[in-house]
Scaffold this motif. Structure first.
Motif, PDB file in Angstrom:
ATOM      1  N   ASP A 267       0.833  -1.205   0.000  1.00 38.12           N
ATOM      2  CA  ASP A 267       0.000   0.000   0.000  1.00 38.12           C
ATOM      3  C   ASP A 267       0.868   1.256   0.000  1.00 38.12           C
ATOM      4  O   ASP A 267       0.575   2.219  -0.702  1.00 38.12           O
ATOM      5  CB  ASP A 267      -0.924   0.015   1.231  1.00 38.12           C
ATOM      6  CG  ASP A 267      -2.294  -0.565   0.911  1.00 38.12           C
ATOM      7  OD1 ASP A 267      -2.814  -0.256  -0.176  1.00 38.12           O
ATOM      8  OD2 ASP A 267      -2.833  -1.316   1.736  1.00 38.12           O
ATOM      9  N   ILE A 271       1.016   4.193  -2.832  1.00 35.56           N
ATOM     10  CA  ILE A 271       0.806   5.620  -2.597  1.00 35.56           C
ATOM     11  C   ILE A 271       1.964   6.436  -3.152  1.00 35.56           C
ATOM     12  O   ILE A 271       1.775   7.442  -3.818  1.00 35.56           O
ATOM     13  CB  ILE A 271       0.643   5.887  -1.090  1.00 35.56           C
ATOM     14  CG1 ILE A 271      -0.652   5.256  -0.587  1.00 35.56           C
ATOM     15  CG2 ILE A 271       0.644   7.381  -0.808  1.00 35.56           C
ATOM     16  CD1 ILE A 271      -0.797   5.272   0.914  1.00 35.56           C
ATOM     17  N   ASN A 274       2.369   6.178  -7.470  1.00 31.22           N
ATOM     18  CA  ASN A 274       1.309   6.399  -8.446  1.00 31.22           C
ATOM     19  C   ASN A 274       0.672   7.762  -8.235  1.00 31.22           C
ATOM     20  O   ASN A 274       0.497   8.209  -7.108  1.00 31.22           O
ATOM     21  CB  ASN A 274       0.253   5.307  -8.355  1.00 31.22           C
ATOM     22  CG  ASN A 274       0.800   3.970  -8.761  1.00 31.22           C
ATOM     23  OD1 ASN A 274       1.010   3.706  -9.928  1.00 31.22           O
ATOM     24  ND2 ASN A 274       1.093   3.135  -7.771  1.00 31.22           N
ATOM     25  N   ARG A 276      -2.334   9.360  -8.653  1.00 31.40           N
ATOM     26  CA  ARG A 276      -3.554   9.753  -7.954  1.00 31.40           C
ATOM     27  C   ARG A 276      -3.475   9.497  -6.451  1.00 31.40           C
ATOM     28  O   ARG A 276      -3.767  10.388  -5.669  1.00 31.40           O
ATOM     29  CB  ARG A 276      -4.766   9.045  -8.570  1.00 31.40           C
ATOM     30  CG  ARG A 276      -6.051   9.621  -8.044  1.00 31.40           C
ATOM     31  CD  ARG A 276      -7.232   9.333  -8.934  1.00 31.40           C
ATOM     32  NE  ARG A 276      -8.445   9.700  -8.222  1.00 31.40           N
ATOM     33  CZ  ARG A 276      -9.651   9.354  -8.594  1.00 31.40           C
ATOM     34  NH1 ARG A 276      -9.823   8.633  -9.672  1.00 31.40           N
ATOM     35  NH2 ARG A 276     -10.700   9.729  -7.901  1.00 31.40           N
ATOM     36  N   PRO A 277      -3.058   8.296  -6.023  1.00 28.70           N
ATOM     37  CA  PRO A 277      -2.940   8.125  -4.572  1.00 28.70           C
ATOM     38  C   PRO A 277      -1.896   9.046  -3.959  1.00 28.70           C
ATOM     39  O   PRO A 277      -2.056   9.485  -2.834  1.00 28.70           O
ATOM     40  CB  PRO A 277      -2.531   6.656  -4.395  1.00 28.70           C
ATOM     41  CG  PRO A 277      -2.130   6.186  -5.724  1.00 28.70           C
ATOM     42  CD  PRO A 277      -2.811   7.036  -6.733  1.00 28.70           C
ATOM     43  N   TYR A 323      -8.042   8.024   1.701  1.00 26.69           N
ATOM     44  CA  TYR A 323      -7.509   6.801   1.084  1.00 26.69           C
ATOM     45  C   TYR A 323      -8.548   5.691   1.137  1.00 26.69           C
ATOM     46  O   TYR A 323      -8.656   4.885   0.219  1.00 26.69           O
ATOM     47  CB  TYR A 323      -6.233   6.371   1.811  1.00 26.69           C
ATOM     48  CG  TYR A 323      -5.473   5.284   1.088  1.00 26.69           C
ATOM     49  CD1 TYR A 323      -4.812   5.560  -0.095  1.00 26.69           C
ATOM     50  CD2 TYR A 323      -5.442   3.980   1.592  1.00 26.69           C
ATOM     51  CE1 TYR A 323      -4.135   4.575  -0.764  1.00 26.69           C
ATOM     52  CE2 TYR A 323      -4.757   2.992   0.917  1.00 26.69           C
ATOM     53  CZ  TYR A 323      -4.099   3.295  -0.262  1.00 26.69           C
ATOM     54  OH  TYR A 323      -3.440   2.322  -0.926  1.00 26.69           O
ATOM     55  N   TRP A 330      -8.059   1.210  -5.376  1.00 28.36           N
ATOM     56  CA  TRP A 330      -6.684   1.578  -5.720  1.00 28.36           C
ATOM     57  C   TRP A 330      -5.994   0.399  -6.379  1.00 28.36           C
ATOM     58  O   TRP A 330      -5.142   0.556  -7.227  1.00 28.36           O
ATOM     59  CB  TRP A 330      -5.892   1.957  -4.472  1.00 28.36           C
ATOM     60  CG  TRP A 330      -6.361   3.179  -3.752  1.00 28.36           C
ATOM     61  CD1 TRP A 330      -6.766   3.244  -2.456  1.00 28.36           C
ATOM     62  CD2 TRP A 330      -6.453   4.517  -4.257  1.00 28.36           C
ATOM     63  NE1 TRP A 330      -7.107   4.534  -2.134  1.00 28.36           N
ATOM     64  CE2 TRP A 330      -6.930   5.334  -3.210  1.00 28.36           C
ATOM     65  CE3 TRP A 330      -6.178   5.093  -5.499  1.00 28.36           C
ATOM     66  CZ2 TRP A 330      -7.139   6.696  -3.369  1.00 28.36           C
ATOM     67  CZ3 TRP A 330      -6.385   6.454  -5.645  1.00 28.36           C
ATOM     68  CH2 TRP A 330      -6.853   7.235  -4.593  1.00 28.36           C
ATOM     69  N   GLN A 331      -6.330  -0.795  -5.932  1.00 30.72           N
ATOM     70  CA  GLN A 331      -5.644  -1.984  -6.451  1.00 30.72           C
ATOM     71  C   GLN A 331      -6.417  -2.648  -7.574  1.00 30.72           C
ATOM     72  O   GLN A 331      -6.140  -3.788  -7.923  1.00 30.72           O
ATOM     73  CB  GLN A 331      -5.412  -2.965  -5.292  1.00 30.72           C
ATOM     74  CG  GLN A 331      -4.408  -2.420  -4.291  1.00 30.72           C
ATOM     75  CD  GLN A 331      -4.289  -3.253  -3.036  1.00 30.72           C
ATOM     76  OE1 GLN A 331      -5.281  -3.643  -2.454  1.00 30.72           O
ATOM     77  NE2 GLN A 331      -3.074  -3.506  -2.599  1.00 30.72           N
ATOM     78  N   ILE A 409      -4.935   4.633 -11.348  1.00 28.91           N
ATOM     79  CA  ILE A 409      -4.129   5.346 -10.371  1.00 28.91           C
ATOM     80  C   ILE A 409      -3.072   6.229 -11.011  1.00 28.91           C
ATOM     81  O   ILE A 409      -2.407   6.980 -10.327  1.00 28.91           O
ATOM     82  CB  ILE A 409      -3.446   4.379  -9.379  1.00 28.91           C
ATOM     83  CG1 ILE A 409      -2.767   3.237 -10.109  1.00 28.91           C
ATOM     84  CG2 ILE A 409      -4.432   3.858  -8.379  1.00 28.91           C
ATOM     85  CD1 ILE A 409      -2.054   2.288  -9.184  1.00 28.91           C
TER      86      ILE A 409
END
Lengths: 492, 231
Positions: A267, A271, A274, A276-277, A323, A330-331, A409
């Motif tokens: 995770d 973050i 990528n 966007r995260p 988040y 996200w995944q 992402i």
């Protein structure tokens, strides 16, 4: 040629895959943009009246001239945060029979079509036409229009340039922000006055309209600077960031947490690597300073603790809500793999709880400096923290088992409503309402806000201690809808 | 090893997989062939419980894959890029998979040494994230990630389509070795009739969701398949 390429862009916009999917979202976005524009026009039209009210007895034109540069400075910062780079759309054209310089001109022209460019003009042009024109005649009017357009376009192209540069070398990013902060500091400590410069320039235009050539010239220079930069780096444009050698990272401190620790590491990499995260995480960090706005001295003096509690929950729970709203999404790009690998659903869910708890704890420690304002804020934040790790986390994971929309992402966050849906709004509503529902009866019954704050904290703690039980329930919830989630994610 | 009972999957009224009964024993290498839309990938996804079957069930070691998670322990699969975590470097990905399967870093490094030839110097220490690798190299990462798990059941969807000729032949050699050594049960779908008949012990020919031929590999199997696909 450029107009032909623009029509392609127009088609791409309306025919994009997300276009047909959620009409409701488009209408919502449309309204949002319309609202923004209408507000801008409204402010623009009534700017004279507003300035008269705010600065009674002063010449509104002088006030306007004094403010103009400030505005464009703020505009520059907003653009830096919000404006997207127009990229990759040119790829299919590179092999066609189109001159490269034409393509670049297209890229630059096409970038102008953004709402962000309309706003400064809507704000300032009505005033120009309604006040400055009648008062000083056509020459100054045209000068003003040229100057305002010049400033807008200069900001536009200058920011594009800075952003392109910082793609290749992220120091540009830091240096730009530092420079902006330095300018702010100079103004703050009265070393330098923007107001004077702004007045000199804009009021000067009224007397000598040819002064407008200065901002206009800067805009043209910024445009050609971009042109030249792109021409030199057309290939770099889409690969620039990739050329750097990527180093693997290892978070050894996570090793002792077994498979869950491994997933948390995953995770974290997600973050950091990528777009966007990463921007979501950056927003979260920026908002940690929100306490300075929220914890106002007068609220503290008057002891509005119930109200301040909202701030405490917000601050310590920001990461979960930001988040967590796309927790599994996200995944989505590798969710098939996650579900087929040697990993039980329970472990997966548990890792999410551990991530939430870890980050919230970190935030709690970082935001402890607000205790310098008033030590009781520490209690408020502790209660908020317990609520977030105990209750909010459960709500976030529950809603994640009910969202089926994939997320790309690699795209930016600004005006990016991909993955949004009705359940996201319900989620926001729930996380707003739950603390209130806990707070009011206690605060009311015991006649003190602290009873409510304590109740929120204690219930949070109890729920946190029941985490294993929650995880079992949520694992069942997840398994019941696993295939739907997978189908949704695969549709990207 | 794998047993399929009355499996049906339909998408908006169209049947994409319909397998009344199928038994696959330990150590079989199943070659899945059929034109696009025959249902090969859908069948793989059903095997991995990535989509819900409308009817029927798949048992892996007597346990339904949709209700038990036990199969995850001994099953490895690579269907497409969706099985890779694209923002990791290949090494990070291998360590990640290793950790999930209780293999230490040193253990993984040891394992990767045997893949040096297969990787041909373009995977390890490449300084790239998986998303920046070519499709063929991504496939190599995926396959290595599968074998790293030391699985009893292995699923590969069209492995030959994205690999260069040398690697194709290497893969065939590797599968045969693994089969001889570990009695791994392997499912391979492919459009390459030569390769798939070469490597498989049993061929399933699919058409519009049905298994229309179930052939034990013999010399004339290739001929038979070529006759079927002839236009």
């Amino acid at each position: 040629m450029i107009s032909l390429l623009l029509t392609h862009q127009w088609k791409a916009f309306w025919r994009s895959r997300n276009a047909g999917k959620s009409i409701a979202l488009r209408i919502f976005m449309g309204f949002l943009i319309l609202y923004l524009l209408l507000t801008a026009i409204g402010v623009g039209v009534f700017l004279k009246e507003a300035l008269e009210k705010l600065y009674p007895g002063q010449d509104t034109i002088r006030v306007f001239c004094g403010f103009a540069l400030y505005y464009f400075l703020i505009d520059m910062f907003t653009r830096f945060m919000l404006q997207d780079l127009p990229t990759l759309t040119i790829q299919p054209y590179l092999t066609q029979h189109i001159r490269r310089s034409q393509l670049i001109r297209f890229l630059n022209v096409r970038s102008l079509f953004t709402v962000i460019n309309l706003i400064p003009l809507l704000l300032s042009l009505p005033f120009t036409f309604m006040v400055i024109g009648p008062a000083h005649g056509t020459g100054p009017l045209l000068g003003f229009v040229a100057a305002l357009l010049g400033c807008t376009f200069f900001n536009h192209f200058f920011i594009l340039y800075v952003k392109r540069k910082s793609l290749v070398n992220s120091w540009w990013y830091v240096i730009f922000l530092l420079a902006l902060a330095a300018l702010g500091a100079l103004e703050y400590f009265h070393v330098f006055s923007f107001s004077k410069v702004s007045s000199a320039l804009f009021y000067g235009i009224i007397e000598k309209p040819w002064l407008c050539l200065l901002p206009a010239g800067l805009a043209v220079a910024a445009f050609f600077n971009n042109d030249a930069f792109l021409l030199k780096n057309l290939y770099l444009e889409d690969i620039g960031a990739r050329n750097k050698k990527k180093e693997g990272a290892e978070y050894t401190f996570l090793n002792r947490f077994g498979a869950e620790g491994e997933l948390i590491g995953l995770d974290l990499k997600l973050i950091l690597r990528n777009k966007r995260p990463r921007s979501v995480a950056m927003i979260t960090v920026l908002f940690l300073f929100y306490g300075f706005i929220f914890y106002k001295p007068e609220y503290l003096r008057q002891g509005w603790w119930g109200f301040l509690q909202v701030g405490g929950i917000f601050l310590t729970g920001l990461f979960i809500s930001n988040y967590g709203q796309f927790l599994f999404a996200w995944q989505s790009g590798h969710f098939d793999g996650m579900m087929a690998s040697n990993l039980s659903v329970k472990t997966y869910i548990k890792s999410k709880f551990m991530l939430f708890t870890a980050v919230c704890t970190l935030v709690l420690l970082l935001t402890a400096f607000y205790g310098l304002l008033e030590w009781k804020l520490l209690l408020v934040q502790l209660s908020g923290y317990l609520y977030n790790v105990g209750i909010h986390a459960v709500i976030a994971v529950y809603f994640a088992t009910r969202s089926y929309k994939a997320i790309d992402i690699s795209k930016g966050t600004t005006f990016n409503y991909q993955g949004m849906g009705a359940e996201k709004w319900i989620y926001s509503l729930v996380i707003l309402l739950v603390p209130m529902v806990i707070y009011w009866p206690f605060a009311y019954f015991f006649h003190t806000p602290w009873a409510g704050i304590a109740a929120i904290g204690i219930l949070g703690l109890i729920s946190f201690l029941l985490q294993d039980w929650w995880i079992d329930i949520l694992t069942r919830e997840f398994r019941a809808r696993k295939h739907r989630i997978l189908d949704g994610f695969r549709e990207n | 090893m794998i047993q399929v009972n009355g499996l049906v999957k339909t998408y908006s009224g169209k049947t994409v997989v319909d397998i009344p009964s199928l038994q696959v024993g330990e150590g079989e290498i199943i070659g899945l062939v059929g034109n696009n839309g025959a249902g090969k990938t859908t069948f793989f996804r059903l095997l991995l419980d990535l989509i819900r079957a409308d009817k029927g069930e798949i048992l892996s070691k007597e346990k339904n894959v949709a209700t038990s998670e036990d199969w995850k322990r001994y099953t490895a699969a690579y269907l497409d890029e969706g099985f890779l975590i694209d923002y990791l470097t290949p090494e990070e990905y291998f360590y990640f998979v290793g950790r999930l399967n209780n293999r230490s870093k040193a253990d993984v490094d040891e394992f990767l040494k045997t893949f040096e030839g297969f990787f041909d110097g373009s995977i390890l220490k490449s300084g790239k994230y998986i998303r920046d690798l070519s499709k063929g190299n991504q496939f190599k990462v995926g396959i290595a990630g599968c074998l790293l798990q030391d699985p009893e059941v292995l699923l590969l969807d069209e492995p030959f389509a994205n690999l260069d000729p040398t690697t194709q032949l290497r893969l065939i050699k590797m599968i045969k070795e693994l089969h001889a050594r570990r009695r791994m049960t392997i499912f391979i779908s492919s459009h390459d009739l030569n390769h798939v008949t070469d490597v498989s012990t049993r061929i399933l020919l699919m058409e519009k969701g049905f298994i229309i031929k179930d052939l034990r590999s013999k010399e004339d199997t290739l001929q038979e398949l070529e006759d079927y696909f002839r236009v």
